[in-house]
Write a protein that holds these residues in place. Structure first.
Motif, mmCIF file in Angstrom:
data_model
loop_
_atom_site.group_PDB
_atom_site.id
_atom_site.type_symbol
_atom_site.label_atom_id
_atom_site.label_comp_id
_atom_site.label_asym_id
_atom_site.label_seq_id
_atom_site.Cartn_x
_atom_site.Cartn_y
_atom_site.Cartn_z
ATOM 1 N N GLN A 6 0.825 -1.212 0.000
ATOM 2 C CA GLN A 6 0.000 0.000 0.000
ATOM 3 C C GLN A 6 0.857 1.259 0.000
ATOM 4 O O GLN A 6 0.471 2.266 -0.575
ATOM 5 N N ASN B 128 -6.697 2.979 -6.182
ATOM 6 C CA ASN B 128 -7.111 1.655 -6.646
ATOM 7 C C ASN B 128 -8.611 1.508 -6.400
ATOM 8 O O ASN B 128 -9.063 1.511 -5.255
ATOM 9 N N TYR B 130 -10.638 -0.789 -6.248
ATOM 10 C CA TYR B 130 -11.160 -1.918 -5.502
ATOM 11 C C TYR B 130 -10.698 -1.915 -4.047
ATOM 12 O O TYR B 130 -10.976 -2.854 -3.317
ATOM 13 N N ASP B 131 -9.968 -0.884 -3.676
ATOM 14 C CA ASP B 131 -9.369 -0.889 -2.351
ATOM 15 C C ASP B 131 -9.727 0.366 -1.556
ATOM 16 O O ASP B 131 -9.187 1.449 -1.806
ATOM 17 N N SER B 134 -6.741 2.383 -0.171
ATOM 18 C CA SER B 134 -6.094 3.233 -1.162
ATOM 19 C C SER B 134 -6.885 4.537 -1.358
ATOM 20 O O SER B 134 -6.320 5.625 -1.454
#
Lengths: 388, 388
Positions: A6, B128, B130-131, B134
């Motif tokens: 991350q 991101n 999907y995160d 993030s």
DNA sequence: TGCGTTTTCGTGTACGCACACACAAATATA
DNA sequence: TATATTTGTGTGTGCGTACACGAAAACGCA
């Protein structure tokens, strides 16, 4: 492990945002001049290729300009430039029975407002789209205003030649709006690929009717020889079946004057009666609503109809399920983009990107139609209302 | 008689052009000040409600402003204003397997370039999609830059709440791009009505298959709970059949990770084998090309496919006839218009016209796709090339 | 009532950045 | 050395913004 991953993502995104931000800081001519140890006037001369600067100094300045990725502040440039430009627009008038040309006109109005502070004035001249004399006479009035540039709808080939000869003699740049005709030195064409619009209409109507069928093309007499866009649409429509080896066929009904309701009504319905094999109707002009108004309701329920342009009357037909699809051409944007294109050409000395600026071929259904022409809502600026 | 008629038309067109031209002459603050016998600074005070002007003088000036329909020259105004604005954009990153977010990003870049000279700087921060970590981390980096305003894609509801709380605490205006979620004080939403987009997909696929049928919906697991736009599309698709009393039905195949080709391939083809009643496939995400790549060619030839978004890979599927239609949402314009909207809000103090700025729902076929996103050709200005 | 102080009103103008002309300085040529 | 040519500077201008400053009016006190 996941934390390191991350952190890597964070570093990458930080890098992207940082480099993006840097490119946006405005460097001015004064900064360049200071760095090159010359005056601002000298930098101006280099930027605009005015001469009077030694090759050595010029090379030094250019290097600095490129290093900083310098671009002129167009706002300051517009304010400083004292020359005025006059764009004249020659377009067909609209009326209640054919509202198509209202949208391009509104687009021109919005464009005119947007370019006002860049020293560009726009004047619109309208003519009767079925009368070449009106076309020529209006052009002559236009010419008296000594325009810098002309945006025109080239309705009639022969008269357009005469008009264009005068414009070229006077070194007035011009572009064509909505109707694309070849053989001229127009700076650009702004409009739709009408052949492809007709081709798509063929595809859509065929989709709705799975077996090879017969389709009726309804034409006003006016449209046969005079309007290049309409004849291209018809060609595209017919070619869809030819090119895809679909043994559908088309019949053509020519009506002298679409505005004569009783005659139109009688002609359409008797034709449909004589040809019960017809499964769909294609109207290549912008007035399918007239055809809808004239058709008996039993035919309306049974046949698939497809037409062009998003006039309010046509949209109403779409919404009440008389018409399955409209092919639209972003008329507002045609007017607006023409003004913006010509303005950029005149003020920024920017070349036209292509000679043919094709606008989208929009497929409209009753569900998406209300989302389509949001540009038509001319936005009110607060600073036109003085503290009310 | 005919001559008189034409003269009348000429007079009418002359009148229109004359009045149109008049409205375009720029009156300046200096002209107003001279007419009111006050200084330019006094006129400025009245226009901007700054006080320090007597009621009598103020009324006089306002009357003159209204008489001339005065509007501030936004170009001069932009140059004079010294305050700078910083717009931060928080959008998903794109990669080779999902190029959707490239277009909004390009739209933002173009917007940033256009608003540079109005004192507005734009910085883009990508996460991101999907995160949620993030998403939050990137937002925190963004916040360090102390933006004046934020344009954001609200991917995750819970995390969006946290982000929005911070923005509102800091009095930072924000708008949502592409994903429409309710319950927040966003200045606007810029994007498509995704429910209606799905509904239209239902209409189109039903058009191609005349009898009530069975359709397969292919979903990536990621999309189920996280992406409001995707779930709205699915709802719209299903509602088309419900609301039109069409006894078609849908089956759903959920795939954990669309990027795992072999697993996706096996799952799709075995599902299709088990369900030979399926006549069409609906992919509500932007990655129908992956489904196409995984399907055995005998299914591809037989089934109607419909998907979303005009990424290069999807367009390729459209052009080679694997996909019948794509529903597109003008992604470039979403980015571009968001920048322009927020800029107008910040510099002109212009209110947002609507809270929901719905962009067109474009129906793309292989014939019209190349005409659709002409905005994506970022036009080169001659003044960025220094005399090369 | 007159004077000093405070408040209100309004002017003048430097500044933003680019453009382009008038003029001065430097260099080259005869 | 005088003249012509090249090079470069300085700066007024475009229009709006907004601050420093001056003038006029209003207010309070002796």
């Amino acid at each position: 492990m996941l934390e390191i991953f991350q952190l890597l993502i964070l570093l990458i995104t930080s890098f992207k945002s940082t480099s993006q931000g840097e490119n946006n800081i405005m460097i001015t001519i004064k900064d360049i001049a200071k760095e090159a140890n010359v005056s601002e006037g000298t930098v101006d001369r280099v930027i605009h290729n005015r001469g009077g600067v030694s090759k050595k100094t010029e090379a030094k300045i250019k290097k600095i300009l490129e290093f900083h990725n310098f671009s002129v502040n167009p706002v300051a440039s517009a304010l400083a430039m004292k020359n005025k430009h006059f764009i004249a627009a020659l377009i067909p008038e609209y009326n209640d029975s054919d509202l198509f040309w209202k949208s391009p006109y509104l687009g021109i109005l919005k464009g005119a407002n947007d370019v006002k502070s860049f020293g560009v004035q726009v004047t619109t001249f309208t003519f009767n789209q079925y009368d070449p004399h009106s076309y020529l006479n209006t052009f002559n009035v236009l010419l008296e205003t000594k325009p810098t540039a002309v945006i025109m709808v080239p309705n009639f080939s022969k008269e357009t030649k005469r008009i264009v000869n005068k414009l070229e003699f006077l070194n007035i740049p011009y572009l064509f709006l909505n109707i694309d005709i070849d053989g001229f030195n127009n700076k650009a064409f702004v409009g739709q690929d009408s052949y492809m619009a007709g081709y798509i209409a063929g595809k859509l109507i065929n989709l709705s009717i799975p077996k090879p069928s017969t389709f009726l093309i309804v034409q006003a007499r006016h449209n046969i020889t005079k309007n290049n866009a309409v004849s291209n649409r018809i060609k595209g429509f017919n070619d869809y079946f030819l090119k895809n080896n679909i043994s559908s066929e088309t019949l053509t009904l020519k009506i002298e004057n679409l505005n004569n309701s009783s005659e139109t009504k009688q002609k359409i319905n008797s034709f449909l009666k004589q040809h019960p094999e017809i499964e769909g109707v294609f109207v290549p002009s912008s007035r399918i609503y007239i055809v809808v108004d004239c058709m008996d309701s039993n035919y309306l329920d049974k046949l698939e109809l497809i037409g062009f342009d998003n006039t309010p009357q046509n949209i109403e037909c779409l919404k009440n399920d008389s018409v399955a699809f409209l092919i639209s051409q972003k008329p507002f944007e045609q007017g607006y983009e023409s003004i913006r294109l010509m303005t950029d050409y005149l003020t920024l000395k920017k070349n036209m990107p292509n000679t043919k600026i094709h606008l989208p071929i929009d497929i409209l259904t009753k569900e998406n139609v209300d989302y389509n022409e949001r540009n038509e809502f001319v936005i009110e600026y607060d600073n036109t209302k003085i503290n009310s």
